[in-house]
Design a protein around this motif. Structure first.
Motif, mmCIF file in Angstrom:
data_model
loop_
_atom_site.group_PDB
_atom_site.id
_atom_site.type_symbol
_atom_site.label_atom_id
_atom_site.label_comp_id
_atom_site.label_asym_id
_atom_site.label_seq_id
_atom_site.Cartn_x
_atom_site.Cartn_y
_atom_site.Cartn_z
ATOM 1 N N PRO A 2 -40.264 9.527 34.393
ATOM 2 C CA PRO A 2 -40.751 10.312 34.061
ATOM 3 C C PRO A 2 -41.731 11.113 35.185
ATOM 4 O O PRO A 2 -42.583 10.779 35.181
ATOM 5 N N THR A 3 -41.328 12.576 35.348
ATOM 6 C CA THR A 3 -42.665 12.706 35.907
ATOM 7 C C THR A 3 -43.211 14.740 35.302
ATOM 8 O O THR A 3 -42.734 15.149 34.284
ATOM 9 N N ALA A 4 -43.958 15.091 36.452
ATOM 10 C CA ALA A 4 -44.467 16.100 35.755
ATOM 11 C C ALA A 4 -43.115 17.150 36.195
ATOM 12 O O ALA A 4 -43.357 17.987 35.443
ATOM 13 N N ASP A 5 -41.756 17.167 36.492
ATOM 14 C CA ASP A 5 -41.232 18.031 36.625
ATOM 15 C C ASP A 5 -39.779 17.293 36.324
ATOM 16 O O ASP A 5 -38.838 18.483 36.132
ATOM 17 N N GLY A 6 -39.506 17.051 34.989
ATOM 18 C CA GLY A 6 -39.165 16.460 35.104
ATOM 19 C C GLY A 6 -38.234 14.767 34.578
ATOM 20 O O GLY A 6 -39.213 13.451 34.904
ATOM 21 N N ILE A 7 -37.657 13.902 34.705
ATOM 22 C CA ILE A 7 -36.923 13.062 35.367
ATOM 23 C C ILE A 7 -35.892 12.560 35.985
ATOM 24 O O ILE A 7 -35.034 13.234 36.672
ATOM 25 N N ALA A 8 -36.843 11.573 37.200
ATOM 26 C CA ALA A 8 -36.250 10.722 38.865
ATOM 27 C C ALA A 8 -35.538 9.604 38.402
ATOM 28 O O ALA A 8 -36.018 8.995 37.743
ATOM 29 N N ASP A 9 -34.500 9.955 38.689
ATOM 30 C CA ASP A 9 -33.510 8.971 38.843
ATOM 31 C C ASP A 9 -33.599 7.724 39.363
ATOM 32 O O ASP A 9 -34.142 8.150 40.669
ATOM 33 N N ALA A 10 -33.434 6.271 40.076
ATOM 34 C CA ALA A 10 -33.922 5.983 41.069
ATOM 35 C C ALA A 10 -33.397 4.286 40.895
ATOM 36 O O ALA A 10 -32.371 3.996 40.055
ATOM 37 N N TYR A 11 -33.255 3.628 42.509
ATOM 38 C CA TYR A 11 -32.480 2.423 42.248
ATOM 39 C C TYR A 11 -34.692 1.832 42.452
ATOM 40 O O TYR A 11 -34.875 1.319 43.275
ATOM 41 N N LEU A 12 -33.740 0.591 41.557
ATOM 42 C CA LEU A 12 -34.838 -0.984 41.277
ATOM 43 C C LEU A 12 -34.291 -1.696 41.952
ATOM 44 O O LEU A 12 -33.647 -2.412 41.321
ATOM 45 N N ALA A 13 -34.280 -2.409 43.156
ATOM 46 C CA ALA A 13 -34.273 -4.075 43.020
ATOM 47 C C ALA A 13 -35.096 -4.610 43.585
ATOM 48 O O ALA A 13 -36.227 -5.101 43.300
ATOM 49 N N HIS A 14 -34.702 -6.132 42.944
ATOM 50 C CA HIS A 14 -36.181 -6.784 42.560
ATOM 51 C C HIS A 14 -35.670 -8.842 42.755
ATOM 52 O O HIS A 14 -34.378 -8.609 41.797
ATOM 53 N N PRO A 15 -36.360 -9.145 43.037
ATOM 54 C CA PRO A 15 -36.441 -10.996 42.806
ATOM 55 C C PRO A 15 -35.221 -10.339 41.185
ATOM 56 O O PRO A 15 -36.757 -11.282 40.499
ATOM 57 N N ASP A 16 -34.395 -11.850 41.305
ATOM 58 C CA ASP A 16 -34.288 -12.138 39.732
ATOM 59 C C ASP A 16 -34.514 -13.387 39.191
ATOM 60 O O ASP A 16 -33.828 -14.358 39.289
ATOM 61 N N ASP A 17 -35.750 -13.128 39.025
ATOM 62 C CA ASP A 17 -36.340 -15.354 39.485
ATOM 63 C C ASP A 17 -37.921 -14.458 38.057
ATOM 64 O O ASP A 17 -38.131 -15.675 37.466
#
Length: 252
Positions: A11-26
């Motif tokens: 959620p942003t002040a102007d709408g919804i920003a889609d994004a890619y999230l990568a993280h260690p699966d631990d």
């Protein structure tokens, strides 16, 4: 290290920003890095970059800066992307880039940093930023507007970092507390020698910790493996510099 990648909505002040999230699966929280996209937008190549950073132990967010125009991908590109042989490409991207004003960048950065601070996948503490092409501008602006949250900034083949415009990003140098690294492209009309010198002068006068290197023979876009401007040697050099900076500044 096993990595998990997902699409998230912010959620942003102007709408919804889609994004890619990568993280260690631990199952553990890790230091956060925002990866600011280049002009071509959020696409598989940038997701692979995020995955490589996650393998090194970071939770990496790659926002779609063009979310006001729709979810990624905004434009379908031929492979490889060849901006030199497609004059319509820059024309199509022009309005999207023009809409990313300093004010918009700051509002979006507020949202991204807030989302990361609330995520159980993110370790408490400052974040790192890395930006490519136009993304280097966004990273530099974010460091200036959020000095209490940003510990590290890396910019690669960034353009117009120190122009004569009244809102040029280098003018915020006096507010930056992060450590910076720049890998400038030697063959880059968007960042000529006079801008490189102006950026260095501003950072030095502000007492910012930074290193700037010019990659000899490298074109603008040298890290982008899905374009015709990719330079494998320069890309690997960029990875070494980026990972070293993050290791110094983001304790895990």
């Amino acid at each position: 290290m096993t990595v998990r990648g997902t699409t998230v909505d912010i959620p942003t002040a102007d709408g919804i920003a889609d994004a890619y999230l990568a993280h260690p699966d631990d199952g553990r929280p890790h230091p956060a890095v925002i990866l600011y996209m280049d002009a071509f937008g959020l696409r598989p190549h940038l997701m692979a970059k995020a995955d490589r950073l996650a393998e090194a132990g970071y939770t990496v967010l790659v926002p779609n800066a063009y979310y006001r125009n729709g979810r990624a991908p905004i434009i379908d590109y031929p492979q490889p992307i060849d901006p030199d042989n497609d004059p319509t490409l820059i024309e199509r991207l022009g309005p999207l880039l023009a809409a990313l004003t300093p004010e918009v960048t700051e509002r979006d950065a507020d949202a991204y940093l807030r989302w990361l601070a609330e995520s159980p996948l993110v370790q408490d503490g400052p974040v790192g930023l890395t930006g490519y092409c136009r993304g280097a501008v966004h990273a530099l602006r974010t460091a200036a507007t959020h000095p209490d949250r940003v510990a590290a900034v890396a910019g690669f083949h960034g353009g117009n970092l120190a122009s004569e415009a009244p809102d040029s990003p280098h003018l915020g140098a006096h507010r930056i507390t992060a450590e910076l690294y720049f890998g400038h492209a030697d063959q880059d009309p968007s960042l000529p020698p006079e801008q490189i010198a102006r950026l260095a002068e501003a950072l030095t006068e502000a007492g910012v910790r930074y290193e700037a290197e010019v990659y000899a023979g490298a074109l603008h876009g040298y890290t982008q493996g899905d374009t015709t401007r990719y330079d494998e040697a320069a890309d690997e050099r960029h990875w070494g510099a980026l990972l070293a900076l993050l290791k110094r500044t983001l304790p895990s």
